[in-house]
Design a protein around this motif. Structure first.
Motif, PDB file in Angstrom:
ATOM      1  N   LYS A 176     -72.726  19.235  80.429  1.00 42.65           N
ATOM      2  CA  LYS A 176     -72.926  17.799  80.657  1.00 42.65           C
ATOM      3  C   LYS A 176     -71.707  17.000  80.192  1.00 42.65           C
ATOM      4  CE  LYS A 176     -76.500  17.740  77.959  1.00 42.65           C
ATOM      5  NZ  LYS A 176     -76.512  19.154  77.516  1.00 42.65           N
ATOM      6  N   THR A 177     -71.302  17.263  78.955  1.00 44.68           N
ATOM      7  CA  THR A 177     -70.144  16.535  78.421  1.00 44.68           C
ATOM      8  C   THR A 177     -68.884  16.860  79.223  1.00 44.68           C
ATOM      9  OG1 THR A 177     -71.110  16.469  76.219  1.00 44.68           O
ATOM     10  CG2 THR A 177     -68.744  16.125  76.357  1.00 44.68           C
ATOM     11  N   ASN A 178     -68.778  18.125  79.675  1.00 45.87           N
ATOM     12  CA  ASN A 178     -67.611  18.508  80.470  1.00 45.87           C
ATOM     13  C   ASN A 178     -67.425  17.581  81.681  1.00 45.87           C
ATOM     14  OD1 ASN A 178     -67.360  20.604  78.697  1.00 45.87           O
ATOM     15  ND2 ASN A 178     -68.106  22.193  80.088  1.00 45.87           N
ATOM     16  N   LEU A 218     -71.870   7.209  78.318  1.00 45.74           N
ATOM     17  CA  LEU A 218     -72.586   7.370  77.052  1.00 45.74           C
ATOM     18  C   LEU A 218     -72.906   8.842  76.881  1.00 45.74           C
ATOM     19  CD1 LEU A 218     -74.380   4.424  78.295  1.00 45.74           C
ATOM     20  CD2 LEU A 218     -73.880   4.344  75.879  1.00 45.74           C
ATOM     21  N   ASP A 219     -72.046   9.521  76.131  1.00 46.61           N
ATOM     22  CA  ASP A 219     -72.212  10.957  75.969  1.00 46.61           C
ATOM     23  C   ASP A 219     -73.063  11.247  74.741  1.00 46.61           C
ATOM     24  OD1 ASP A 219     -71.950  13.709  76.145  1.00 46.61           O
ATOM     25  OD2 ASP A 219     -70.040  13.735  75.067  1.00 46.61           O
ATOM     26  N   ASP A 220     -74.306  11.595  74.983  1.00 45.75           N
ATOM     27  CA  ASP A 220     -75.142  12.095  73.890  1.00 45.75           C
ATOM     28  C   ASP A 220     -75.304  11.128  72.725  1.00 45.75           C
ATOM     29  OD1 ASP A 220     -76.638  14.279  73.479  1.00 45.75           O
ATOM     30  OD2 ASP A 220     -75.076  15.518  72.571  1.00 45.75           O
ATOM     31  N   VAL A 221     -75.245   9.837  72.987  1.00 45.76           N
ATOM     32  CA  VAL A 221     -75.317   8.920  71.843  1.00 45.76           C
ATOM     33  C   VAL A 221     -76.742   8.564  71.467  1.00 45.76           C
ATOM     34  CG1 VAL A 221     -73.045   7.886  72.052  1.00 45.76           C
ATOM     35  CG2 VAL A 221     -74.924   6.896  73.290  1.00 45.76           C
TER      36      VAL A 221
HETATM   37 MG   LIG Z   1     -72.464  17.322  75.161  1.00 43.07          MG
END
Ligand SMILES: [Mg+2]
Ligand SMILES: Nc1ncnc2c1ncn2[C@@H]1O[C@H](COP(=O)(O)OP(=O)(O)OP(=O)(O)O)[C@@H](O)[C@H]1O
Length: 391
Positions: free
Chosen positions: A36-38, A335-338
Motif C-alpha cells: 500500500k505504502t509503495n 495519508l499513509d497509515d496515519v
Molecule cells: Mg504502509
C-alpha cells in the motif's frame, strides 16, 4: 490537479501494476506488507524526486531488477500530461514529459504536487534538524520548482568547499603548506549566493506557514497551542538584521568570515542553511523534548495541513511567489497509515479537514481505520495486486 493513472514497473514490490485513479477519496486497504505504502510512495516520488521513507533510490528498485519506472497521467483543469521517471541507482535518472525525452528529471517538478502525511512525520517534531530542513526545502521546491536547481548548486558548492577546508585542516595539522586563502574567498561568495537565495525562501515560507500552522493546530487540538515557528540560523546576529536577499548574502559572508579560523581548524563548513534549524514551539516551550506524544502528533499533522493550505491557496491564485513556476492547482493529499495512530477525535477532525480535497489517497491496514468522512473508492491491495472493489 489530480493523477488519473499510475503505472509502475519494477518499483519496490511491484513487477508491474496499473492503477486507474479518480478525483475525490481513494483508499488502499490490505494487510501489512502488501504494497500500500509503495503505491503512494511512488506518487510522492513524482512530486519530490525522493521518497519519504529512504534517502536513496536503490531500495525503490525491485530486488533483482536494474531500474524502476514510475509513470503517471496527470490532469490539471482540462490539461492532461503524461510523465515518466526512470530510476537508475548509481546512474543518472531519466525523465519524459508527454513522451518527449528532451527533459531532465527536475523538469518534472511542479507537475505533480503532493502533501504527504505519514507515521514518519513524527520525526519533524522529535528528530534531527535535517528532518525539518528537508520539510522546508521540499515545500520551497513545491512552491517554486526552480529552487531545486538552487538547492543542487548549494549542495555542490558546499561539498567542494568542505573538500578544500578538509585539505587545509590536514595541511595545518601536518605542518604542510598553508592554503591559498583567496580560493576560499571565491567559494565563500558562491556559498553565500546560493545560500542567501535558499534562506530568503525559507524565511518567506515560515512567515506564510506560521498562522496556518497555528490555525490547524487549534483545529486538531482545540484549546491547545499556540504554536510558534522560529528560524534558527547559523549566521546568527547578522542574519537576524537582514531583510532581503542582498542583506542575507552580506550576512552569510560576514558570518563565514567570522567562522573561518574555526572552519580551517575543523575542516568543515560551519555556517549556512545546511546548519540551520526550524524551532517549533508549543506555548513557551520547544516541542522537541517537551511536547507529549499526542501533542507531537498534532503538531506534525498541523504542519502538513498548513502546507496543504498554503499550496492550495497559491495554486489557485494568479500571484506567483518570487521565482515561482507554473501554477498547478490543488496538491494531491496522501495519508499513509496515519489514522491508525490517532485517537477517535483527532481522526474525525483530520478526516473532515481533508475530505473536500480534489484528490485524497489513503492507505490503511483495515477498513475500519478509514474514517466515515472519507467515503470513496476502495482498492484491495494484497500479494502484489491492486484490485478495485465494487461498492
Ligand atoms: Mg504502509
Ligand atoms: N526494492 C524492493 N524489492 C522487492 N520488495 C520490496 C522492495 N522494497 C520493499 N519491498 C517489499 O514491499 C513490502 C512493503 O510494502 P509496503 O511498505 O507498501 O507495505 P504496506 O502495505 O504499506 O504495509 P503496512 O500496512 O505494514 O504499512 C515489504 O514486504 C517489502 O519487503
Amino acid at each position: 490537479m489530480h493523477v488519473t493513472h499510475l503505472s509502475l514497473a519494477d518499483f519496490r514490490s511491484y513487477a508491474r501494476v496499473e492503477v486507474p485513479l479518480e478525483p475525490g477519496v481513494t483508499a488502499f486497504v490490505g494487510p501489512n506488507g502488501q504494497g500500500k505504502t509503495n503505491l503512494v510512495e511512488a506518487v510522492g516520488y513524482l512530486a519530490t524526486l525522493g521518497s519519504h521513507r529512504v534517502s536513496s533510490d536503490a531500495p525503490l528498485v525491485r530486488m533483482g531488477a536494474e531500474r524502476a519506472i514510475v509513470r503517471a497521467a496527470v490532469a490539471q483543469g482540462d490539461r492532461q500530461q503524461l510523465i515518466e521517471l526512470e530510476l537508475n541507482p548509481g546512474r543518472a535518472n531519466r525523465a519524459r514529459i508527454n513522451r518527449s525525452s528532451q527533459v531532465k528529471p527536475r523538469d518534472v517538478l511542479g507537475i505533480v504536487r503532493t502533501v504527504l502525511f505519514a507515521p514518519e512525520d513524527l520525526a519533524l517534531i522529535k528528530g534531527d534538524p535535517g528532518e525539518r530542513r528537508r520539510f522546508l526545502d521540499e515545500l520551497i521546491t513545491a512552491r517554486a520548482p526552480r529552487m531545486a536547481g538552487v538547492r543542487g548548486d548549494y549542495d555542490r558548492v558546499l561539498k567542494q568547499r568542505n573538500t578544500l577546508l578538509k585539505s587545509a585542516a590536514l595541511a595545518r595539522r601536518h605542518g604542510g603548506r598553508t592554503m591559498d586563502l583567496s580560493t576560499l574567498d571565491i567559494w565563500d561568495q558562491h556559498l553565500a549566493r546560493a545560500g542567501a537565495e535558499l534562506l530568503a525562501q525559507r524565511l518567506d515560507l515560515i512567515a506564510a506557514l506560521r498562522p496556518l500552522t497555528d490555525k490547524a493546530y487549534g483545529q486538531l487540538a482545540p484549546g491547545g497551542g499556540p504554536v510558534g515557528l522560529e528560524y534558527r540560523g547559523s549566521a546568527g546576529e547578522a542574519m537576524a538584521r537582514a531583510t532581503n536577499r542582498e542583506e542575507l548574502y552580506g550576512a552569510l559572508l560576514e558570518a563565514l568570515g567570522e567562522a573561518r579560523k574555526n572552519e580551517i581548524e575543523r575542516g568543515v563548513t560551519l555556517v549556512g542553511p545546511h546548519r540551520d534549524d526550524l524551532l517549533l514551539k508549543l506555548g513557551e516551550l520547544p516541542a522537541k523534548g517537551y511536547a507529549s506524544h499526542g501533542e507531537s502528533w498534532s503538531y506534525a499533522l498541523a504542519l502538513r495541513l498548513a502546507s496543504y493550505d498554503l499550496l492550495r491557496s497559491e495554486g489557485e491564485s494568479p500571484q506567483v511567489p518570487e521565482g515561482g513556476g507554473r501554477r498547478s492547482g490543488e496538491p494531491v493529499l496522501v495519508l499513509d497509515d496515519v489514522f491508525a495512530e490517532l485517537d477517535a477525535r483527532r481522526r474525525e477532525r483530520l478526516a473532515e479537514l481533508v475530505a473536500p480535497g480534489e484528490q485524497v489517497l489513503v492507505t490503511a491496514a483495515v477498513e475500519d481505520d478509514v474514517p466515515g468522512a472519507l467515503a470513496g473508492r476502495r482498492f484491495a491491495v494484497s500479494g502484489g495486486t491492486v484490485r478495485a472493489e465494487t461498492p
